[in-house]
Every structure is written in C-alpha cells, then in structure tokens.
Design a protein around this motif. Sequence first.
Motif, PDB file in Angstrom:
ATOM      1  N   UNK A   1      34.804  33.767  26.467  1.00 44.57           N
ATOM      2  CA  UNK A   1      34.676  33.789  28.086  1.00 44.57           C
ATOM      3  C   UNK A   1      35.850  34.721  28.570  1.00 44.57           C
ATOM      4  N   UNK A   2      35.525  35.543  29.247  1.00 40.87           N
ATOM      5  CA  UNK A   2      36.387  36.705  30.011  1.00 40.87           C
ATOM      6  C   UNK A   2      37.319  35.820  31.102  1.00 40.87           C
ATOM      7  N   UNK A   3      38.529  36.082  30.963  1.00 40.87           N
ATOM      8  CA  UNK A   3      39.513  35.491  32.097  1.00 40.87           C
ATOM      9  C   UNK A   3      39.412  36.075  33.265  1.00 40.87           C
ATOM     10  N   UNK A   4      39.203  35.485  34.515  1.00 47.63           N
ATOM     11  CA  UNK A   4      38.963  36.020  35.596  1.00 47.63           C
ATOM     12  C   UNK A   4      40.379  36.438  36.444  1.00 47.63           C
ATOM     13  N   UNK A   5      41.498  35.722  36.122  1.00 41.59           N
ATOM     14  CA  UNK A   5      42.561  36.015  36.975  1.00 41.59           C
ATOM     15  C   UNK A   5      42.852  37.494  37.308  1.00 41.59           C
ATOM     16  N   UNK A   6      42.882  38.268  36.261  1.00 43.29           N
ATOM     17  CA  UNK A   6      43.326  39.459  36.371  1.00 43.29           C
ATOM     18  C   UNK A   6      42.469  40.215  37.449  1.00 43.29           C
ATOM     19  N   UNK A   7      41.397  40.192  37.392  1.00 42.50           N
ATOM     20  CA  UNK A   7      40.359  40.837  38.128  1.00 42.50           C
ATOM     21  C   UNK A   7      40.392  40.355  39.602  1.00 42.50           C
ATOM     22  N   UNK A   8      40.704  38.938  39.836  1.00 41.71           N
ATOM     23  CA  UNK A   8      40.925  38.484  41.357  1.00 41.71           C
ATOM     24  C   UNK A   8      41.901  39.157  41.894  1.00 41.71           C
ATOM     25  N   UNK A   9      43.148  39.362  41.299  1.00 43.85           N
ATOM     26  CA  UNK A   9      44.267  39.780  41.688  1.00 43.85           C
ATOM     27  C   UNK A   9      44.190  41.426  41.952  1.00 43.85           C
ATOM     28  N   UNK A  10      43.620  42.036  40.867  1.00 47.43           N
ATOM     29  CA  UNK A  10      43.591  43.508  40.755  1.00 47.43           C
ATOM     30  C   UNK A  10      42.501  44.168  41.513  1.00 47.43           C
ATOM     31  N   UNK A  11      41.043  43.207  41.699  1.00 53.66           N
ATOM     32  CA  UNK A  11      40.011  43.988  42.120  1.00 53.66           C
ATOM     33  C   UNK A  11      39.424  43.038  43.542  1.00 53.66           C
ATOM     34  N   UNK A  12      39.283  42.000  43.146  1.00 61.00           N
ATOM     35  CA  UNK A  12      38.590  41.146  44.253  1.00 61.00           C
ATOM     36  C   UNK A  12      39.331  41.135  45.707  1.00 61.00           C
ATOM     37  N   UNK A  13      40.857  40.649  45.461  1.00 61.18           N
ATOM     38  CA  UNK A  13      41.664  40.475  46.666  1.00 61.18           C
ATOM     39  C   UNK A  13      42.159  42.106  47.198  1.00 61.18           C
ATOM     40  N   UNK A  14      42.340  42.988  46.533  1.00 61.38           N
ATOM     41  CA  UNK A  14      42.412  44.456  47.110  1.00 61.38           C
ATOM     42  C   UNK A  14      41.029  44.781  48.000  1.00 61.38           C
ATOM     43  N   UNK A  15      40.050  44.657  47.436  1.00 57.23           N
ATOM     44  CA  UNK A  15      38.885  45.057  48.172  1.00 57.23           C
ATOM     45  C   UNK A  15      38.229  44.187  49.262  1.00 57.23           C
ATOM     46  N   UNK A  16      38.534  42.922  49.155  1.00 58.91           N
ATOM     47  CA  UNK A  16      38.442  42.289  50.389  1.00 58.91           C
ATOM     48  C   UNK A  16      39.450  42.687  51.577  1.00 58.91           C
ATOM     49  N   UNK A  17      40.456  42.970  51.111  1.00 60.16           N
ATOM     50  CA  UNK A  17      41.634  43.424  52.106  1.00 60.16           C
ATOM     51  C   UNK A  17      41.116  44.794  52.781  1.00 60.16           C
ATOM     52  N   UNK A  18      40.590  45.499  51.873  1.00 59.32           N
ATOM     53  CA  UNK A  18      40.248  46.780  52.449  1.00 59.32           C
ATOM     54  C   UNK A  18      39.130  46.743  53.459  1.00 59.32           C
ATOM     55  N   UNK A  19      38.171  45.659  53.093  1.00 62.95           N
ATOM     56  CA  UNK A  19      37.080  45.492  54.054  1.00 62.95           C
ATOM     57  C   UNK A  19      37.451  44.841  55.258  1.00 62.95           C
TER      58      UNK A  19
END
Length: 476
Positions: free
Chosen positions: A244-262
């Motif tokens: 099972x892939x760990x999600x923490x890295x993608x939350x801080x490096x992808x999801x949060x920055x992408x949400x901030x851009x929106x």
Amino acid sequence: MKNTRILQVFLAILLFCSTQCSKRKRRINSEERRKRQEAQDLSNFINNVLKTYDKKLRPNAGGDAVEVLVEAKVVSIGELKEASMEFSLDIFFRQWWHDPRFAHNFSIPFNMAADATKIFWTPDTYFVNVKSSKYHHVTRENMRVKISPDGNVYFSTRITLTAQCAMNFRLFPMDTQHCGLTIESYAYTAAEVNYAWKKKGGSNGIEVVSQEMAQFDLLEIQTLTKDLPKKTSFASLKAVFSFQRRLEFFIFSVFIPATILVVLSWCCFWISRQAVPARVSLGITTILTTILLSSSVNRDMPKVSYMKSIDYFSLTNFGFIFLSFLEYVIVLNTEPSPKWWKNMKDRYLNRNNPVLESMECSTAQDGTNSSERHLHVQTLDSNGRNRDLATVVLPKDHSKEPSIVVVTTQPGEPAKISRQRRISSNKIRQGKGKAAEAAPPPVHWVDYVSRALFPSAYFLFLAIYWIDNLNNAAKG
C-alpha cells in the motif's frame, strides 16, 4: 604431628582431584574422537554414494512424485519501480525433499557449504515472472546443504530477484499493488515433482525479516497453490505481496500545493476589473504552475492508457483555474450592473436593511423662487417612505454662494430645519471632482457570483473526490 596430618589430607585431596580430571579428559577426548571418526565416516559414505550417483535421475525415478517443500525468508524488499512495473526481493530460498539414496545410519546429519546443483540432483525450480536474478558469492557461495539420516535433503541459497509486477494505477497515489512471485518446475510435471509450501508455527511459508520501505507499507503476504486439473500440468506455487502506497508525501508535495493554486486563482475576483495586468498575470501564472506540477507527478510513471486518480484531481484543478481566467474575459465584455442585477440587489438590501445606508438623490425646481435650484437628499424609512435628510440650495446667480439646509423628519411630523450654512461653489465643484476620481468602479456582478460559486463548487468536488477514492482504496 598435627601439621603432618593436615598436609597428608591436603595431598590426598589434591591427588583425588587430579585423578578425576584426568579420567574426565580421557572421556572427553574419547567422545571427541568418536564424533570426529563418525563425521569422517559419514563424509566417506557420501563420497561413495556420489561415485555411483546419477544426478540426471530424480529420486524415485519412474515411481511416485518427489514432494518438494518450499519456504522463503525475505531479508529485504527493494524498490517498486512504476515505470518498468517491477519489484525486487532479497531472499533465502529453502527447499526440502527426500532422496533415499542418501539415507544412512549415522547419528549426525551431513552439512556442507557448496552449490548442490553441481554435486547431485536438485529440483529444477525457477521463478516464472523473474526478469533477473543473482546468487551471492561473498565471501563464498551463500548456499547450504544438509542431509539427514533418513535421506531428507535441505538446500538453502540466497538470491536477489527482480520480478515483473502487473500494476494498476487507477487509484494512484491511493493505490495498493499486488505483486506475485510464481514458482514452478521447469522440466518435471506434477506427476514427477510436486511443490507445497512448508507451513510451520503459524507461518504460511514466507518469513519477513525487514519490511521497511521508502514509499510503501507491506500489508500482507498470501501463499497460493495451483490447482492441478491433470497430471501433465506443472506444479506451481505463488506468493502475493500486497503493498500500500504511503500518501503523506503526495499530500504535502502535490495535493496541498495544487489546492493553494486554485484558491490563489480566486483572488482575481477581489481585484478591480480595471487592473488588467494584475488579473491576467495571476491567471497565467497559476495555469502554468498547475501544468508544471502535474507533469512532475507523472514524470516517473508509465504512459498508461487510462486516467489515474491524481489525473482527475489535476485536470479538475486546471479546469477551475482556467474558468477563473475565462471569468475575467466575461467581466471585460459584459455590463457590470445590468438592470436585473440592480433590481435584485435593491430587493435584497431593502429586505435586510430597513433604513438604507446609501442615499438616493433627486433634483427639483422650486416654483415660488425661480432664481434658486434645490437638490434634495432623501432616504427610505422602515415603511418604505421617502425622508428628507438635507437640501442643497443652488442659486442660478453664480455670484451667490450655495447653502446646505440639514433637515430632520419623523414619521407623521413636518420637516424641521436644524442647521444651515453656506459653502463655496468652488468647493462643491472641487469636492465632486475628487469624489469622482476617488470612487472605485462598481464590482461586476459576475465577480460577485464567482466569489461564492467557485469556492462552493471546488470544496464540494474535494469532498466527493476524497470520500470516493479513500473508500475504493480501503477495498484494495
């Protein structure tokens, strides 16, 4: 006399201890010699067997199938490579089988550190989905052979494997990958060589020493045995590793920055429509940054023909940012306050504000005095009736100074003059000019709607996206 007796007793005790030690040493030396001799005899026996041993023939050739028990001890789990769809393992691969040609009457087993495949018959086990493998030879062959008195043979070797894994990235990065390792005999059918997992002490045949990985968690390991429809089939074992892939890295490096851009793109709705460079540059910057972020996520991923979960997220973010940029184009090409918008806004303000804060102005001519022009400043009371707040008297004769009459009224009462003063017409004209210059342009009705519509729609999307994907990830 006493001293002589004490000395005699001491010497007797010393002599007795020395005798016992000597006897014990002789017994130890005798036991050691016996074991050494037995080991030598066992080695000679094995050598004699190997002189007439035909390693091309399996045990019980022409008779019952050889039962091979298999066990694997996973020393470490290497990296899962998404681009090439492969994973690596470092294992101790162990096999047990019975060869009656090695049965003996000695009390000790025969141990040897050597490559058994070069000495006698061993199962031709191979890994079906392995792309590359390596035996370890430091400081010599990492192999062990053990032959028990009853003829049971144990063969262990250390191998590093790189195996193919059919990965599914539809839920990436909330995915769980199931990678299998399949074991079969290369030449012998199930009628000749049969495989089974060696299960003992609650173990399923796979033992894991270290399961620490950089990006995944090892959920479980399943061991399966192939059902044999007929004897001409090859016996097969399969171990399935669930990562099972760990999600923490993608939350801080992808999801949060992408949400901030929106969210950053929504700032355009609060910037004046006349600030064209500010709104255009902000929109273009957020669009380009979103494209760069999406490409960096997919850089190390295989070029699959289906949409991944993170692709839906990135594409939706890009859509919201692009729509916010398109919204400004609509603002520039439509009327900021159409009549229907004014009516709706007035109804809303009248419903929520009994006394209006914004004043309505009207101009009227006084019939009794044609030399003056009166400017009445009014507001609506709670009953919807006009109330005078002030009157500006503007004489037609420009040589005279205008005056302001401040009027206070109560419902049902006549107007009363509370204060009167004269002002300079130059000041009135200057005040009107400054007010016209300082007054900001009215907010466009599209910006008003976007301030509420865009955040509501986006946060609704986030709720649906995370609930749906986390539920699918939990199902595996």
